[in-house]
Scaffold this active site. Structure first.
Site, PDB file in Angstrom:
ATOM      1  N   ARG A   1      26.883  28.311  49.447  1.00 62.50           N
ATOM      2  CA  ARG A   1      28.316  28.254  49.144  1.00 62.50           C
ATOM      3  C   ARG A   1      28.696  29.452  48.284  1.00 62.50           C
ATOM      4  NH1 ARG A   1      27.957  28.223  44.366  1.00 62.50           N
ATOM      5  NH2 ARG A   1      30.198  28.398  44.096  1.00 62.50           N
TER       6      ARG A   1
ATOM      7  N   GLN B   1      30.349  22.112  40.705  1.00 64.85           N
ATOM      8  CA  GLN B   1      29.674  23.416  40.756  1.00 64.85           C
ATOM      9  C   GLN B   1      29.534  24.016  39.362  1.00 64.85           C
ATOM     10  OE1 GLN B   1      32.053  22.408  42.820  1.00 64.85           O
ATOM     11  NE2 GLN B   1      31.968  23.355  44.825  1.00 64.85           N
TER      12      GLN B   1
ATOM     13  N   ASP C   1      38.271  32.910  46.817  1.00 66.76           N
ATOM     14  CA  ASP C   1      37.847  32.688  48.203  1.00 66.76           C
ATOM     15  C   ASP C   1      38.649  33.521  49.179  1.00 66.76           C
ATOM     16  OD1 ASP C   1      36.655  30.182  46.862  1.00 66.76           O
ATOM     17  OD2 ASP C   1      35.754  30.322  48.850  1.00 66.76           O
TER      18      ASP C   1
ATOM     19  N   LYS D   1      38.599  27.777  43.945  1.00 64.23           N
ATOM     20  CA  LYS D   1      38.268  26.363  43.755  1.00 64.23           C
ATOM     21  C   LYS D   1      39.427  25.577  43.158  1.00 64.23           C
ATOM     22  CE  LYS D   1      35.401  24.657  44.820  1.00 64.23           C
ATOM     23  NZ  LYS D   1      35.553  24.006  46.153  1.00 64.23           N
TER      24      LYS D   1
HETATM   25  O1  MRU Z   1      33.455  25.169  47.505  1.00 65.02           O
HETATM   26  P1  MRU Z   1      32.705  26.352  46.960  1.00 65.02           P
HETATM   27  O2  MRU Z   1      31.676  25.977  45.948  1.00 65.02           O
HETATM   28  O3  MRU Z   1      32.155  27.236  48.041  1.00 65.02           O
HETATM   29  O4  MRU Z   1      33.822  27.189  46.205  1.00 65.02           O
HETATM   30  C1  MRU Z   1      33.458  28.417  45.654  1.00 65.02           C
HETATM   31  C2  MRU Z   1      34.514  29.035  44.815  1.00 65.02           C
HETATM   32  O5  MRU Z   1      35.625  28.559  44.727  1.00 65.02           O
HETATM   33  C3  MRU Z   1      34.147  30.338  44.161  1.00 65.02           C
HETATM   34  O6  MRU Z   1      34.865  30.506  42.966  1.00 65.02           O
HETATM   35  C4  MRU Z   1      34.481  31.509  45.095  1.00 65.02           C
HETATM   36  O7  MRU Z   1      33.911  31.312  46.354  1.00 65.02           O
HETATM   37  C5  MRU Z   1      34.029  32.802  44.552  1.00 65.02           C
HETATM   38  S1  MRU Z   1      32.279  32.942  44.508  1.00 65.02           S
HETATM   39  C6  MRU Z   1      31.901  34.453  43.878  1.00 65.02           C
END
Ligand code: MRU
Length: 349
Positions: free
Chosen positions: A49, A199, A240, A251
């Site tokens: 992830r 996370q 993202d 997130k």
């Molecule tokens: O659902 P996830 O754990 O994949 O979400 C990840 C995030 O929101 C991170 O902040 C984002 O991907 C940046 S990672 C460098």
């Protein structure tokens, strides 16, 4: 202190080796993925992830999916390639890096379509490795640019995990913190636990502690109190997908931190590589937001179900922070400040 040397994702023993992030922090367990169905599932349940790590997973996944394909000509090969790309693209919708990785792989195949299939396969492998190497370099640059914004004794609030585990190495938001620490700055971190999948509590705390960063865990609903008590100097989050106007999907919970930061006059930064920007999308309204299973809210991580069995659940995995709440975006090409519509293009393209 030497930085922890782990690889969230790499090609090893003819398979994709990932750290199974659902097992952390209890166990550091590696998983060798040998087929794209297993990879799809690993992405879906967040074994691998974080946007940049998903870009690498997409690229390596394309190679994994086509390496044994037998096709008489490019047309036949391309059909199989298209199926693999579409399938991997259906795993999670929000992280731009995943689609960027898939698109780069498609482009390499098309550009070399007159070559023998075995040569195209080799080139696809090389491309996947370049994507990985580029991310490693990009995170170091983000760390360097971002660290210049950090004062000697700053306390930084972060959300989710935008660190080593979410990238190839070093991280984006956490990369800024690592670099500041390397420069001798005495940074402290508050990590939002990041409901519902934790996370922050499971991953960010784990990697920061392993790397000797002073970190304190807080529940998401404690951020306002931390800010009101003057305990936070800066907020840094990953991304993202970033639209052309700077609106940023990250997130779920990131947006509320940005609103709180503005109220308390605290700088709010997004840290992300160029591969997270989606300039074809003008505003955050067009960013697809993943909706996830209700059980993540009602059951996961609890021994017993902790809500009514018939409860309706709202469980978006991401939210969009409007650009006007973002002080600056720390990218691998430099720090971008408003006006984003103009400056993102200038810096990223
Ligand atoms: O659902 P996830 O754990 O994949 O979400 C990840 C995030 O929101 C991170 O902040 C984002 O991907 C940046 S990672 C460098």
């Amino acid at each position: 202190m030497r930085r922890m040397d782990i690889r969230s994702i790499e090609w090893k023993n003819d398979s994709i080796r990932i750290i199974d992030q659902t097992k952390l922090p209890a166990k550091l367990e590696y998983l060798d993925i040998k087929d794209i169905k297993t990879l799809w599932q690993a992405i879906k349940v967040l074994k691998v992830r974080g946007a940049p790590a998903l870009g690498a997973a997409a690229a390596l996944g394309v190679y994994l999916g086509i390496k044994d394909v037998r096709a008489p000509d490019f047309a036949g090969f391309n059909v199989q390639l298209g199926k693999v790309i579409d399938y991997l693209g259906s795993s999670r919708p929000t992280a731009r890096n995943l689609f960027w990785g898939l698109e780069r792989m498609r482009f390499v195949a098309l550009k070399n379509k007159s070559r023998p299939i075995v040569a195209i396969k080799k080139l696809l492998f090389v491309e996947a490795q370049s994507i990985i190497e580029e991310d490693r370099v990009a995170c170091r640059k983000i760390g360097e640019y971002g660290s210049r914004l950090i004062a000697k004794k700053d306390t930084i609030l972060t959300v989710c995990n935008a660190g080593i585990l979410a990238t190839i190495d070093y991280g984006t938001a956490l990369g800024v913190i690592y670099r500041a620490q390397e420069k001798g700055k005495d940074v402290k971190v508050y990590a939002c636990e990041t409901r519902p999948l934790l996370q922050g509590a499971r991953l960010t705390v784990w990697e920061l502690m392993k790397n000797g960063v002073d970190v304190t865990l807080n529940c998401d609903n404690m951020a306002a109190t931390l800010m009101a008590q003057g305990k936070i100097d800066k907020v840094i989050a990953g991304a993202d997908r970033i639209a052309a106007n700077g609106d940023t999907a990250n997130k779920i919970g990131t947006y509320s931190l940005a609103v709180l930061a503005q109220h308390h006059k605290i700088p709010f930064y997004i840290a992300a590589p160029a591969s997270t920007f989606d300039l074809k999308i003008r505003t955050g309204k067009d960013i697809p937001i993943e909706q996830r299973k209700a059980e993540e809210v009602t059951e996961l991580f609890f021994k017993d179900r902790m809500s009514h069995k018939d409860i309706k659940v709202f469980n978006p995995a991401f939210d969009v922070t409007p650009h006007n709440l973002i002080t600056a975006i720390i990218s691998d090409k430099g720090v971008i400040r408003p006006s984003y519509l103009k400056n993102i293009k200038k810096v990223i393209c």
